[in-house]
Scaffold this motif. Sequence first.
Motif, mmCIF file in Angstrom:
data_model
loop_
_atom_site.group_PDB
_atom_site.id
_atom_site.type_symbol
_atom_site.label_atom_id
_atom_site.label_comp_id
_atom_site.label_asym_id
_atom_site.label_seq_id
_atom_site.Cartn_x
_atom_site.Cartn_y
_atom_site.Cartn_z
ATOM 1 N N ARG A 1 0.836 -1.212 0.000
ATOM 2 C CA ARG A 1 0.000 0.000 0.000
ATOM 3 C C ARG A 1 0.864 1.252 0.000
ATOM 4 O O ARG A 1 0.610 2.197 -0.752
ATOM 5 C CB ARG A 1 -0.928 -0.024 1.217
ATOM 6 N N MET A 2 1.911 1.261 0.802
ATOM 7 C CA MET A 2 2.808 2.416 0.873
ATOM 8 C C MET A 2 3.591 2.591 -0.433
ATOM 9 O O MET A 2 3.788 3.709 -0.899
ATOM 10 C CB MET A 2 3.792 2.276 2.038
ATOM 11 N N GLU A 3 4.019 1.489 -1.024
ATOM 12 C CA GLU A 3 4.744 1.563 -2.294
ATOM 13 C C GLU A 3 3.873 2.160 -3.392
ATOM 14 O O GLU A 3 4.353 2.910 -4.239
ATOM 15 C CB GLU A 3 5.231 0.176 -2.724
ATOM 16 N N LEU A 4 2.580 1.844 -3.358
ATOM 17 C CA LEU A 4 1.644 2.365 -4.356
ATOM 18 C C LEU A 4 1.064 3.719 -3.962
ATOM 19 O O LEU A 4 0.277 4.291 -4.721
ATOM 20 C CB LEU A 4 0.500 1.370 -4.569
ATOM 21 N N ARG B 1 -4.168 4.972 0.198
ATOM 22 C CA ARG B 1 -4.746 5.015 1.540
ATOM 23 C C ARG B 1 -5.502 3.715 1.770
ATOM 24 O O ARG B 1 -5.802 2.988 0.824
ATOM 25 C CB ARG B 1 -5.719 6.184 1.656
ATOM 26 N N GLN B 2 -5.815 3.418 3.010
ATOM 27 C CA GLN B 2 -6.589 2.215 3.305
ATOM 28 C C GLN B 2 -7.936 2.261 2.595
ATOM 29 O O GLN B 2 -8.440 1.234 2.135
ATOM 30 C CB GLN B 2 -6.750 2.047 4.815
ATOM 31 N N LYS B 3 -8.516 3.443 2.469
ATOM 32 C CA LYS B 3 -9.788 3.613 1.761
ATOM 33 C C LYS B 3 -9.645 3.222 0.295
ATOM 34 O O LYS B 3 -10.577 2.693 -0.309
ATOM 35 C CB LYS B 3 -10.278 5.061 1.851
ATOM 36 N N ASP B 4 -8.485 3.514 -0.300
ATOM 37 C CA ASP B 4 -8.243 3.142 -1.697
ATOM 38 C C ASP B 4 -8.181 1.623 -1.843
ATOM 39 O O ASP B 4 -8.735 1.056 -2.788
ATOM 40 C CB ASP B 4 -6.939 3.763 -2.208
ATOM 41 N N VAL B 5 -7.503 0.979 -0.906
ATOM 42 C CA VAL B 5 -7.387 -0.483 -0.932
ATOM 43 C C VAL B 5 -8.758 -1.105 -0.706
ATOM 44 O O VAL B 5 -9.105 -2.114 -1.325
ATOM 45 C CB VAL B 5 -6.362 -0.975 0.108
ATOM 46 N N GLU B 6 -9.542 -0.485 0.167
ATOM 47 C CA GLU B 6 -10.901 -0.968 0.434
ATOM 48 C C GLU B 6 -11.682 -1.107 -0.879
ATOM 49 O O GLU B 6 -12.352 -2.117 -1.112
ATOM 50 C CB GLU B 6 -11.618 0.008 1.366
ATOM 51 N N LYS B 7 -11.575 -0.119 -1.733
ATOM 52 C CA LYS B 7 -12.295 -0.140 -3.007
ATOM 53 C C LYS B 7 -11.727 -1.185 -3.965
ATOM 54 O O LYS B 7 -12.464 -1.803 -4.715
ATOM 55 C CB LYS B 7 -12.253 1.242 -3.646
ATOM 56 N N LEU B 8 -10.416 -1.385 -3.916
ATOM 57 C CA LEU B 8 -9.773 -2.335 -4.826
ATOM 58 C C LEU B 8 -10.084 -3.787 -4.483
ATOM 59 O O LEU B 8 -10.263 -4.617 -5.375
ATOM 60 C CB LEU B 8 -8.252 -2.142 -4.822
ATOM 61 N N ALA C 1 -11.897 -0.741 5.145
ATOM 62 C CA ALA C 1 -10.651 -0.086 5.558
ATOM 63 C C ALA C 1 -10.314 -0.443 7.005
ATOM 64 O O ALA C 1 -9.142 -0.597 7.352
ATOM 65 C CB ALA C 1 -10.769 1.430 5.383
ATOM 66 N N ARG C 2 -11.314 -0.590 7.854
ATOM 67 C CA ARG C 2 -11.075 -0.964 9.257
ATOM 68 C C ARG C 2 -10.452 -2.360 9.336
ATOM 69 O O ARG C 2 -9.533 -2.599 10.111
ATOM 70 C CB ARG C 2 -12.355 -0.915 10.070
ATOM 71 N N THR C 3 -10.939 -3.279 8.520
ATOM 72 C CA THR C 3 -10.378 -4.624 8.502
ATOM 73 C C THR C 3 -8.935 -4.593 8.016
ATOM 74 O O THR C 3 -8.061 -5.239 8.603
ATOM 75 C CB THR C 3 -11.234 -5.544 7.603
ATOM 76 N N ILE C 4 -8.671 -3.828 6.981
ATOM 77 C CA ILE C 4 -7.304 -3.691 6.465
ATOM 78 C C ILE C 4 -6.395 -3.107 7.537
ATOM 79 O O ILE C 4 -5.277 -3.582 7.751
ATOM 80 C CB ILE C 4 -7.306 -2.834 5.180
ATOM 81 N N MET C 5 -6.872 -2.094 8.255
ATOM 82 C CA MET C 5 -6.093 -1.499 9.340
ATOM 83 C C MET C 5 -5.777 -2.544 10.410
ATOM 84 O O MET C 5 -4.645 -2.620 10.887
ATOM 85 C CB MET C 5 -6.846 -0.331 9.976
ATOM 86 N N ASN C 6 -6.766 -3.351 10.770
ATOM 87 C CA ASN C 6 -6.557 -4.388 11.787
ATOM 88 C C ASN C 6 -5.515 -5.411 11.340
ATOM 89 O O ASN C 6 -4.703 -5.856 12.141
ATOM 90 C CB ASN C 6 -7.867 -5.077 12.143
ATOM 91 N N PHE D 1 -3.995 -8.127 -4.914
ATOM 92 C CA PHE D 1 -3.484 -6.815 -4.526
ATOM 93 C C PHE D 1 -1.967 -6.820 -4.390
ATOM 94 O O PHE D 1 -1.293 -5.913 -4.862
ATOM 95 C CB PHE D 1 -4.119 -6.349 -3.207
ATOM 96 N N LEU D 2 -1.433 -7.852 -3.738
ATOM 97 C CA LEU D 2 0.012 -7.925 -3.534
ATOM 98 C C LEU D 2 0.757 -8.186 -4.844
ATOM 99 O O LEU D 2 1.890 -7.755 -5.008
ATOM 100 C CB LEU D 2 0.357 -9.029 -2.539
#
Length: 81
Positions: free
Chosen positions: A31-34, A37-44, A49-54, A73-74
């Motif tokens: 996520r940082m390399e790309l 934000r967590q919200k962006d990953v949430e959509k992808l 986003a809360r689950t991704i944060m956890n 994603f990875l």
Amino acid sequence: MPSYNFRLSVEKPTPYPKHPTTIGEHILKRRMELELRQKDVEKLVNISARTIMNWEKGYSKPSAKHYPAIIDFLGYNMTFR
């Protein structure tokens, strides 16, 4: 009065481990390399986003049903811990 020209340079620390060992660390690094934000990953990946944060913080681990989206994603498969 003497004048001095000098420049200080400091390498910016990365907000993630250079050698991730957990699935959450791998997600955070990607996520940082790309620059997402967590919200962006949430959509992808269609995961909140809360689950991704956890996952990134190590509070929880993904269930097997999330592996296909995480692998997409990875961009690679890994041994999940």
